[in-house]
Design a protein around this motif. Structure first.
Motif, PDB file in Angstrom:
ATOM      1  N   LEU A 317      40.864  46.087  43.768  1.00  0.00           N
ATOM      2  CA  LEU A 317      39.846  46.375  42.765  1.00  0.00           C
ATOM      3  C   LEU A 317      38.436  46.128  43.277  1.00  0.00           C
ATOM      4  N   ASP A 318      38.217  45.021  43.992  1.00  0.00           N
ATOM      5  CA  ASP A 318      36.852  44.668  44.403  1.00  0.00           C
ATOM      6  C   ASP A 318      36.560  44.986  45.861  1.00  0.00           C
ATOM      7  N   GLY A 319      37.509  45.620  46.560  1.00  0.00           N
ATOM      8  CA  GLY A 319      37.246  46.063  47.921  1.00  0.00           C
ATOM      9  C   GLY A 319      37.026  44.953  48.926  1.00  0.00           C
ATOM     10  N   ASP A 320      37.646  43.774  48.697  1.00  0.00           N
ATOM     11  CA  ASP A 320      37.445  42.666  49.632  1.00  0.00           C
ATOM     12  C   ASP A 320      38.573  42.540  50.646  1.00  0.00           C
ATOM     13  N   GLY A 321      39.463  43.535  50.689  1.00  0.00           N
ATOM     14  CA  GLY A 321      40.538  43.526  51.670  1.00  0.00           C
ATOM     15  C   GLY A 321      41.812  42.864  51.196  1.00  0.00           C
ATOM     16  N   ALA A 322      41.785  42.234  50.026  1.00  0.00           N
ATOM     17  CA  ALA A 322      42.979  41.593  49.471  1.00  0.00           C
ATOM     18  C   ALA A 322      43.455  42.408  48.271  1.00  0.00           C
ATOM     19  N   SER A 323      44.766  42.628  48.182  1.00  0.00           N
ATOM     20  CA  SER A 323      45.297  43.406  47.068  1.00  0.00           C
ATOM     21  C   SER A 323      45.119  42.642  45.761  1.00  0.00           C
ATOM     22  N   ASN A 324      45.203  43.370  44.649  1.00  0.00           N
ATOM     23  CA  ASN A 324      45.088  42.718  43.346  1.00  0.00           C
ATOM     24  C   ASN A 324      46.152  41.636  43.175  1.00  0.00           C
ATOM     25  N   LEU A 325      47.365  41.909  43.664  1.00  0.00           N
ATOM     26  CA  LEU A 325      48.426  40.910  43.552  1.00  0.00           C
ATOM     27  C   LEU A 325      48.106  39.680  44.394  1.00  0.00           C
ATOM     28  N   ASP A 326      47.619  39.885  45.613  1.00  0.00           N
ATOM     29  CA  ASP A 326      47.261  38.745  46.461  1.00  0.00           C
ATOM     30  C   ASP A 326      46.148  37.919  45.824  1.00  0.00           C
ATOM     31  N   GLU A 327      45.197  38.602  45.187  1.00  0.00           N
ATOM     32  CA  GLU A 327      44.114  37.875  44.512  1.00  0.00           C
ATOM     33  C   GLU A 327      44.681  37.025  43.379  1.00  0.00           C
ATOM     34  N   TYR A 328      45.578  37.614  42.584  1.00  0.00           N
ATOM     35  CA  TYR A 328      46.150  36.855  41.472  1.00  0.00           C
ATOM     36  C   TYR A 328      46.944  35.658  41.994  1.00  0.00           C
ATOM     37  N   LEU A 329      47.791  35.891  43.000  1.00  0.00           N
ATOM     38  CA  LEU A 329      48.594  34.798  43.544  1.00  0.00           C
ATOM     39  C   LEU A 329      47.721  33.753  44.234  1.00  0.00           C
ATOM     40  N   GLY A 330      46.578  34.191  44.769  1.00  0.00           N
ATOM     41  CA  GLY A 330      45.671  33.271  45.438  1.00  0.00           C
ATOM     42  C   GLY A 330      44.686  32.601  44.510  1.00  0.00           C
ATOM     43  N   ASN A 331      44.814  32.885  43.193  1.00  0.00           N
ATOM     44  CA  ASN A 331      43.959  32.242  42.188  1.00  0.00           C
ATOM     45  C   ASN A 331      42.485  32.580  42.393  1.00  0.00           C
ATOM     46  N   THR A 332      42.212  33.825  42.816  1.00  0.00           N
ATOM     47  CA  THR A 332      40.837  34.272  42.991  1.00  0.00           C
ATOM     48  C   THR A 332      40.571  35.452  42.062  1.00  0.00           C
ATOM     49  N   ALA A 333      39.293  35.755  41.849  1.00  0.00           N
ATOM     50  CA  ALA A 333      38.906  36.809  40.915  1.00  0.00           C
ATOM     51  C   ALA A 333      39.182  38.181  41.520  1.00  0.00           C
ATOM     52  N   LEU A 334      39.826  39.044  40.733  1.00  0.00           N
ATOM     53  CA  LEU A 334      40.184  40.368  41.222  1.00  0.00           C
ATOM     54  C   LEU A 334      38.982  41.282  41.350  1.00  0.00           C
ATOM     55  N   ASP A 335      37.878  40.946  40.665  1.00  0.00           N
ATOM     56  CA  ASP A 335      36.718  41.834  40.642  1.00  0.00           C
ATOM     57  C   ASP A 335      35.498  41.234  41.334  1.00  0.00           C
ATOM     58  N   ASP A 336      35.703  40.220  42.164  1.00  0.00           N
ATOM     59  CA  ASP A 336      34.587  39.578  42.863  1.00  0.00           C
ATOM     60  C   ASP A 336      34.842  39.646  44.365  1.00  0.00           C
ATOM     61  N   PRO A 337      34.119  40.506  45.087  1.00  0.00           N
ATOM     62  CA  PRO A 337      34.376  40.646  46.527  1.00  0.00           C
ATOM     63  C   PRO A 337      34.064  39.391  47.327  1.00  0.00           C
ATOM     64  N   ASP A 338      33.291  38.466  46.745  1.00  0.00           N
ATOM     65  CA  ASP A 338      32.980  37.225  47.454  1.00  0.00           C
ATOM     66  C   ASP A 338      34.010  36.129  47.181  1.00  0.00           C
ATOM     67  N   ASP A 339      34.968  36.415  46.308  1.00  0.00           N
ATOM     68  CA  ASP A 339      35.999  35.435  45.966  1.00  0.00           C
ATOM     69  C   ASP A 339      37.346  36.026  46.358  1.00  0.00           C
ATOM     70  N   PHE A 340      37.800  35.679  47.544  1.00  0.00           N
ATOM     71  CA  PHE A 340      39.052  36.268  48.011  1.00  0.00           C
ATOM     72  C   PHE A 340      39.981  35.163  48.506  1.00  0.00           C
ATOM     73  N   PRO A 341      41.283  35.410  48.462  1.00  0.00           N
ATOM     74  CA  PRO A 341      42.236  34.354  48.807  1.00  0.00           C
ATOM     75  C   PRO A 341      42.262  34.070  50.296  1.00  0.00           C
ATOM     76  N   GLU A 342      42.586  32.822  50.603  1.00  0.00           N
ATOM     77  CA  GLU A 342      42.793  32.472  52.002  1.00  0.00           C
ATOM     78  C   GLU A 342      44.000  33.244  52.511  1.00  0.00           C
ATOM     79  N   VAL A 343      43.820  33.907  53.627  1.00  0.00           N
ATOM     80  CA  VAL A 343      44.893  34.748  54.151  1.00  0.00           C
ATOM     81  C   VAL A 343      45.801  33.903  55.027  1.00  0.00           C
ATOM     82  N   ALA A 344      47.024  33.726  54.583  1.00  0.00           N
ATOM     83  CA  ALA A 344      47.971  32.946  55.371  1.00  0.00           C
ATOM     84  C   ALA A 344      48.444  33.766  56.565  1.00  0.00           C
ATOM     85  N   PRO A 345      48.702  33.112  57.679  1.00  0.00           N
ATOM     86  CA  PRO A 345      49.160  33.852  58.853  1.00  0.00           C
ATOM     87  C   PRO A 345      50.565  34.391  58.645  1.00  0.00           C
TER      88      PRO A 345
END
Length: 654
Positions: A317-345
């Motif tokens: 949704l916000d074009g930050d490289g993380a899918s909407n599902l990853d954002e939800y699971l990562g407890n970050t805002a789906l519509d804020d490109p500056d708030d994205f989940p930590e990407v686990a290796p």
């Protein structure tokens, strides 16, 4: 989801509650059985004729009482063209729908003998039709340039949409013909063929909003009742005993009480939507995630996603490289490109083994992922390039207890020739760092179901036989655990932001270059030049050889201050916090650690420094002696990266 997202959900629920009807969707979006039926057919258009009408103007027949309901004859066309010499003294009307295959800009052209008018609607409604092209008297067949009125302006049409059209034509005497051509995306100028035509068909039901809503509601009630094997109730509107806006059968299906009006405002499935909201949206009150995409219905609604469309979970949704599902699971805002989940290796099965020459991890050689620690090298080297004796290995991984409930005890054992250390959850539990023949040491630990603990096995070989083995045994069952199934480690080649030991160096980088991802070792120096591991990472260097292996992370742009202001003996320097790094990527205030201000009385010797917190954008220097003073600033971020120093500014103290 952050707090602001929760607030947003609550607000949206507040405004949605009270909408006590199914969400009305376009009829064409419903299954075919729910579409309002009509008599329209593809591939043709109907033509109506009124014969024995004198004159050469369209008004000569459209003013008759027999127009439009009582034509002399009705026929069909397979294109918008009538070739000549049917008769003299007649009028004709053609109507139907044009359906373009591509979205874009179109232009229409008309020819005819005699007067010809072509009207086109903005949609399927005849009431919106307007004249777009005409022949005021007569033209030659398919000649579209005799009058300027024969050509329409540019008209934007959408793919697959029906557009109502009407052609009015009057023949006086001699030749009679007409044609309508068009051009647009993928089409050179050509007569409109049957490929793009649908005949006129008036709906069997009224097109007013009330009838559409009733038809949609009736369909949905029947659909739910049919899916749930409920008995058919012909009553319409459907019964709603408690008058809460939720029809009774729906309440029964969703586990609500059709006699309790209060449950319309309940949320039994805890998806942030009330029962009334779910009824309005068409989602299920007894299922928190109706479309099964991993995101609760209320969260999807709050972010304007479709809780009935599972595909939007994989969108961004916000074009930050993380899918909407990853954002939800990562407890970050789906519509804020500056708030994205930590990407686990990406994790690979087995341990990651780091191999070194020397018995104390002297010189790093390589990392091998996917290892099962069951090695008996005897008197051979573990791999080409390493010595037969006097080498060391560090294996890193994490173990997930395979039992599904309760607590179980496990035995962790190392058998080595020579030295061994075992760390469980960063605690040193076996320390036998000595030369010895093959010997087994163990430690036991109780773990909760599916508990994950870090494991580090360190080993060195001095001389003669080389053996390194590690096993895990479930003491409740006696089973030996398959470590290739239940131990994993990050892929050393992956690019990610996870930093388990919070030392400023990502886990995968540490694994790749012989460091311990569970130990804060950013200040370790692994080379002869005094460069720390953190400095090497930030510069994109191999920490052992200092060879360039990657692009360094971007540094923040400097925050060049404007000329300072002054009172007697003091100077106030102000600046603007940077918003971007030198490579153009953004930097937030939370990423700024501090500002360093340098100053002095020579532009080449700014020997005095002060540091200022990240929230400040000004600083006053007091007690300055008379003369010229020079000031510069640089920014240091939370990873220790520093910008270049700004160009100095000066001020003269009198």
């Amino acid at each position: 989801m952050n707090a602001s997202s929760i607030v947003t959900v609550a607000i949206l629920i507040f405004f949605l509650t009270g909408c006590q009807s199914w969400q009305q969707r376009p009829l064409e979006d419903l299954p075919p059985t729910a579409s309002l039926p009509d008599r329209s057919e593809p591939g043709k258009a109907q033509i109506w004729f009124w014969d024995n009408i004198s004159g050469a103007k369209v008004a000569d027949f459209t003013s008759l009482e027999s127009y439009p309901d009582n034509p002399t004859e009705v026929g069909e066309l397979d294109s918008l063209q009538l070739r000549g010499n049917r008769a003299d003294s007649y009028g004709a009307m053609v109507q139907g729908f044009i359906v373009p295959e591509e979205t874009g800009e179109y232009r229409f052209f008309v020819s005819g003998d005699d007067e010809t008018q072509f009207l086109l609607s903005t949609d399927a409604n005849p009431e919106n039709a307007r004249l777009v092209a005409s022949v005021p008297s007569w033209s030659y067949p398919e000649n579209y340039t005799q009058f300027s009125a024969q050509t329409s302006g540019i008209i934007v049409l959408e793919s697959g949409v029906r557009y109502y059209f009407q052609l009015l034509f009057k023949e006086g005497s001699y030749d009679d013909h007409f044609s309508v051509a068009w051009e647009g995306p993928g089409l050179d100028r050509r007569v409109v063929s049957g490929q793009y035509l649908h005949s006129w068909g008036a709906p069997l039901y009224p097109l007013d909003d009330a009838s559409k809503a009733a038809y949609s509601m009736g369909y949905r009630v029947g659909y739910v009742d049919g899916n749930e094997n409920l008995s058919f109730n012909p009553q319409y509107p459907p019964t709603d005993e408690d008058q809460d806006g939720l029809y009774d059968n729906w309440e029964v299906v969703m586990g609500l009480d059709p006699r309790d009006s209060g449950d319309a405002n309940s949320d039994p499935d805890n998806d942030f939507l009330t029962a009334a909201d779910e009824f309005a949206l068409g989602t299920r009150e007894n299922m928190a995630d109706t479309d099964g995409d991993g995101i609760p219905d209320g969260v999807e609604f709050a972010y304007k996603l479709d809780p009935l469309d599972s595909s939007d979970a994989n969108q961004d949704l916000d074009g930050d490289g993380a899918s909407n599902l990853d954002e939800y699971l990562g407890n970050t805002a789906l519509d804020d490109p500056d708030d994205f989940p930590e990407v686990a290796p990406a994790h690979l099965k087995g341990f990651a083994g780091q191999y070194f020459s020397g018995m104390e991890f002297v010189q790093f050689y390589t990392t091998r992922p996917g290892e099962n620690i069951q090695f008996n090298w005897a008197r051979e080297a573990p791999m080409e390039g390493l010595p037969v004796d006097r080498f060391s290995v560090r294996w890193i991984g994490q173990f997930e207890a395979p039992h599904s409930s309760g607590t179980r005890s496990y035995r962790f054992s190392v058998r080595t020739d020579d030295g061994a250390r075992l760390y469980l959850d960063s605690e040193l539990v076996i320390d036998r760092w000595v030369n010895r023949a093959a010997t087994t040491n163990s430690d036991e630990r109780a773990l909760e179901a599916e508990q994950v603990i870090p494991i580090v096995v360190e080993y060195y070989e001095n001389a003669y036989d080389a053996i390194a083995e590690f096993t895990i045994v479930d003491l409740n069952s006696g089973d030996v655990i398959d470590t290739m199934e239940h131990v994993s480690a990050p892929d050393p080649q992956s690019s990610h932001t996870q930093d388990t030991d919070a030392d400023g160096i990502p886990d995968a980088w540490e694994l790749r270059f012989g460091a311990n991802m569970y130990q804060e070792d950013s200040s370790a120096v692994l080379n002869n030049s005094g460069v720390t591991s953190l400095d090497a990472y930030q510069s994109g260097l191999n920490p052992w050889t200092l060879e360039q292996v990657a692009e360094p992370p971007s540094s923040p742009e400097d925050a060049s201050p404007p000329p300072p202001t002054s009172t007697s003996g003091s100077v106030t320097v102000t600046w603007t916090a940077p918003s971007t790094r030198t490579d153009g990527s953004s930097i937030s205030l939370s990423e700024i650690d501090y500002y360093e201000l340098s100053y002095g009385q020579s532009v080449d010797r700014l020997t005095e420094t002060v540091t200022v917190g990240p929230a400040e954008t000004s600083y006053t220097f007091d007690g300055l002696s008379t003369g010229d003073w020079f000031f510069a600033i640089r920014v240091i971020d939370t990873q220790g990266l520093a910008s270049d120093q700004s160009e100095p500014v000066s001020f003269s103290i009198q």
